[in-house]
Write an enzyme that holds these catalytic residues in place. Sequence first.
Site, PDB file in Angstrom:
ATOM      1  N   LYS A 150       0.839  -1.199   0.000  1.00 54.70           N
ATOM      2  CA  LYS A 150       0.000   0.000   0.000  1.00 54.70           C
ATOM      3  C   LYS A 150       0.875   1.252   0.000  1.00 54.70           C
ATOM      4  O   LYS A 150       2.010   1.214   0.471  1.00 54.70           O
ATOM      5  CB  LYS A 150      -0.855   0.020   1.279  1.00 54.70           C
ATOM      6  CG  LYS A 150      -2.004  -0.956   1.297  1.00 54.70           C
ATOM      7  CD  LYS A 150      -2.833  -0.774   2.554  1.00 54.70           C
ATOM      8  CE  LYS A 150      -3.978  -1.767   2.618  1.00 54.70           C
ATOM      9  NZ  LYS A 150      -4.969  -1.571   1.535  1.00 54.70           N
TER      10      LYS A 150
ATOM     11  N   ARG B 180     -10.481 -11.411   1.816  1.00 52.63           N
ATOM     12  CA  ARG B 180     -11.341 -12.464   1.266  1.00 52.63           C
ATOM     13  C   ARG B 180     -10.670 -13.833   1.329  1.00 52.63           C
ATOM     14  O   ARG B 180     -11.344 -14.860   1.356  1.00 52.63           O
ATOM     15  CB  ARG B 180     -11.764 -12.097  -0.163  1.00 52.63           C
ATOM     16  CG  ARG B 180     -10.620 -11.899  -1.125  1.00 52.63           C
ATOM     17  CD  ARG B 180     -11.018 -11.116  -2.358  1.00 52.63           C
ATOM     18  NE  ARG B 180     -11.000  -9.665  -2.122  1.00 52.63           N
ATOM     19  CZ  ARG B 180     -11.334  -8.756  -3.020  1.00 52.63           C
ATOM     20  NH1 ARG B 180     -11.733  -9.121  -4.229  1.00 52.63           N
ATOM     21  NH2 ARG B 180     -11.297  -7.484  -2.732  1.00 52.63           N
TER      22      ARG B 180
HETATM   23  N1  BES Z   1      -8.239  -3.619   4.262  1.00 52.75           N
HETATM   24  C1  BES Z   1      -8.297  -3.215   2.923  1.00 52.75           C
HETATM   25  C2  BES Z   1      -9.541  -2.397   2.579  1.00 52.75           C
HETATM   26  C3  BES Z   1      -9.577  -0.999   3.125  1.00 52.75           C
HETATM   27  C4  BES Z   1      -8.823  -0.009   2.555  1.00 52.75           C
HETATM   28  C5  BES Z   1     -10.428  -0.683   4.138  1.00 52.75           C
HETATM   29  C6  BES Z   1      -8.889   1.291   3.030  1.00 52.75           C
HETATM   30  C7  BES Z   1     -10.530   0.620   4.618  1.00 52.75           C
HETATM   31  C8  BES Z   1      -9.748   1.602   4.063  1.00 52.75           C
HETATM   32  C9  BES Z   1      -8.306  -4.457   2.016  1.00 52.75           C
HETATM   33  O1  BES Z   1      -7.550  -5.516   2.447  1.00 52.75           O
HETATM   34  C10 BES Z   1      -7.738  -4.012   0.708  1.00 52.75           C
HETATM   35  O2  BES Z   1      -6.596  -3.660   0.686  1.00 52.75           O
HETATM   36  N2  BES Z   1      -8.555  -4.030  -0.323  1.00 52.75           N
HETATM   37  C11 BES Z   1      -8.130  -3.599  -1.608  1.00 52.75           C
HETATM   38  C12 BES Z   1      -8.719  -4.534  -2.625  1.00 52.75           C
HETATM   39  C13 BES Z   1      -8.186  -4.341  -4.018  1.00 52.75           C
HETATM   40  C14 BES Z   1      -6.737  -4.708  -4.075  1.00 52.75           C
HETATM   41  C15 BES Z   1      -8.998  -5.161  -4.944  1.00 52.75           C
HETATM   42  C16 BES Z   1      -8.621  -2.164  -1.808  1.00 52.75           C
HETATM   43  O3  BES Z   1      -9.721  -1.837  -1.354  1.00 52.75           O
HETATM   44  O4  BES Z   1      -7.880  -1.379  -2.382  1.00 52.75           O
HETATM   45 MN    MN Z   2      -5.562  -5.377   1.864  1.00 53.87          MN
END
Ligand code: BES
Ligand code: MN
Length: 500
Positions: free
Chosen positions: A284, A358
């Site tokens: 990230k 997931r």
């Molecule tokens: N935990 C995150 C989702 C999230 C991001 C929640 C920011 C709250 C604030 C999750 O694990 C994630 O990183 N999801 C990705 C999915 C994508 C790679 C398809 C996302 O939301 O960017």
């Molecule tokens: Mn994630």
Amino acid sequence: MDYHLKTDAPDRVPSDCLVLGCYEERKWPTTLGALEERLADSIVKLAKRDHFEGKVGETLLINPLDGVEGARCERLLLLGLGKREALDIAKIRKGLVAAVKALRDSKAKNAALWLPELSIGERVLDARATVRLAVEIIESGTYRFARLKKEADDKPVRLGAVTFVIEKAHKAAAERGVREGEAIAYGMRLARDLANLPGNVCTPTYLGTEAAKLMGDHPALKVEVLDETQLEALRMGAFLSVAKGSRQPPRLIIMEYHGGPAKAKPVVLIGKGLTFDAGGISLKPAANMDEMKYDMCGGASVIGVLAAVEKLQLPLNVIGLVPASENLPDGNANKPGDVVESMAGLTIEILNTDAEGRLLLCDALTYAKRYNPAAVIDIATLTGACIVALGRHPSGLMGNHDALCEALLQAGERCWDRVWRLPLWDEYQEQLKSNFADLANIGGPDGGAITAGCFLSRFAKDFPWAHVDIAGTAWKTGQDKGATGRPVPLLMQYLIEGVA
Ligand code: BES
Ligand code: MN
Ligand code: ZN
């Protein structure tokens, strides 16, 4: 906080501060009808002097009660509830939030609360639900997380007792409301405390230990914590693939509460427990990455709900499952393109290692099958896309069972911990096609909250299932950064009143 119920006239209840709920316009002085006439007249004068109108959430502290003789309260807080005909749950909530804030600033040590809803029987909500909501808001509004501060908080919470002034006929209902409100607030507090702890303290192991500790105060809870070897034996390949990129070993927390008939099918709650999500190899960006300590808020809410359900001794069977792990970049971490095999036997191509939630949840869903559940609800900070779609007011709701989704929608409306449904149409499933495995773990840039739900649905075919995406609601960012305790109220409301 101590709670009391009194059926006296409000000005006969001794308190540091009497909160009087008032409607807007000329009508509001009539809500002072319960007060002695002399008192009501003086208050009306003071309110006029200070241009108090009774708009929703408007407050006026009369401190001290200058010229108002005969009142048993030291101060008076006029609380606006808006127009009488327009009163709804949102406005009651907004008013109560404002009242708690004003009470905290007033330095009152105790308060009496007089609301038209409770005292003269004008019901948007019944007395039980009003008191339940009020207790939840009072406890939330006085919550502090100071465990890691060595220097004393400069704003200590002085409010220690609240008396609800109610109609006689509603004593039993209000008592029940207090008990339920306290249990919900307790579950929220547990969830918020766990969530606010940083990733270096709250690891999967810590989460498991804390959950197991709850057995001490909650004799009807059975908590078992599975370790990596046990997860391997269960062949939870998707879950384990995320954990292997971290030095912290994973845990599967299993909490059981049997308060219903032995034969009654349980409700299974599954909470995403990522104690820190750096994204893995699909790392990230740095900005706000600290907030990914909150990626276990789903798990924390499940732990809070199980404790609260036990506290209330609800006549239900409820199971909580919390798969807990970190998601970090490491030589041993998942790589984009890796294919893993889930417990259900489906193979998954991991195209983005940041779509890790997931991968934990799908194995937990497969595990849930052994309980022959009446319903399975998973709760997860699953997608940033859910925040894009819905903002931060409702949680995202998806599911394969209309009655279950409808029950959750209504439960959310009643306690104002709302959800909004998104479709899981077959058309979206196409986006999860993989050239190399049974399915891919991402579905491209379109409808990200929905394709995440679609992914989960492939593992939830054998029972009524709902998915609650709390990415936008589990914590607040910015100046008031902190866990909200949501969706503990939603789940409790559903379990107390809404299980169909
Ligand atoms: N935990 C995150 C989702 C999230 C991001 C929640 C920011 C709250 C604030 C999750 O694990 C994630 O990183 N999801 C990705 C999915 C994508 C790679 C398809 C996302 O939301 O960017
Ligand atoms: Mn994630
Ligand atoms: Zn995550």
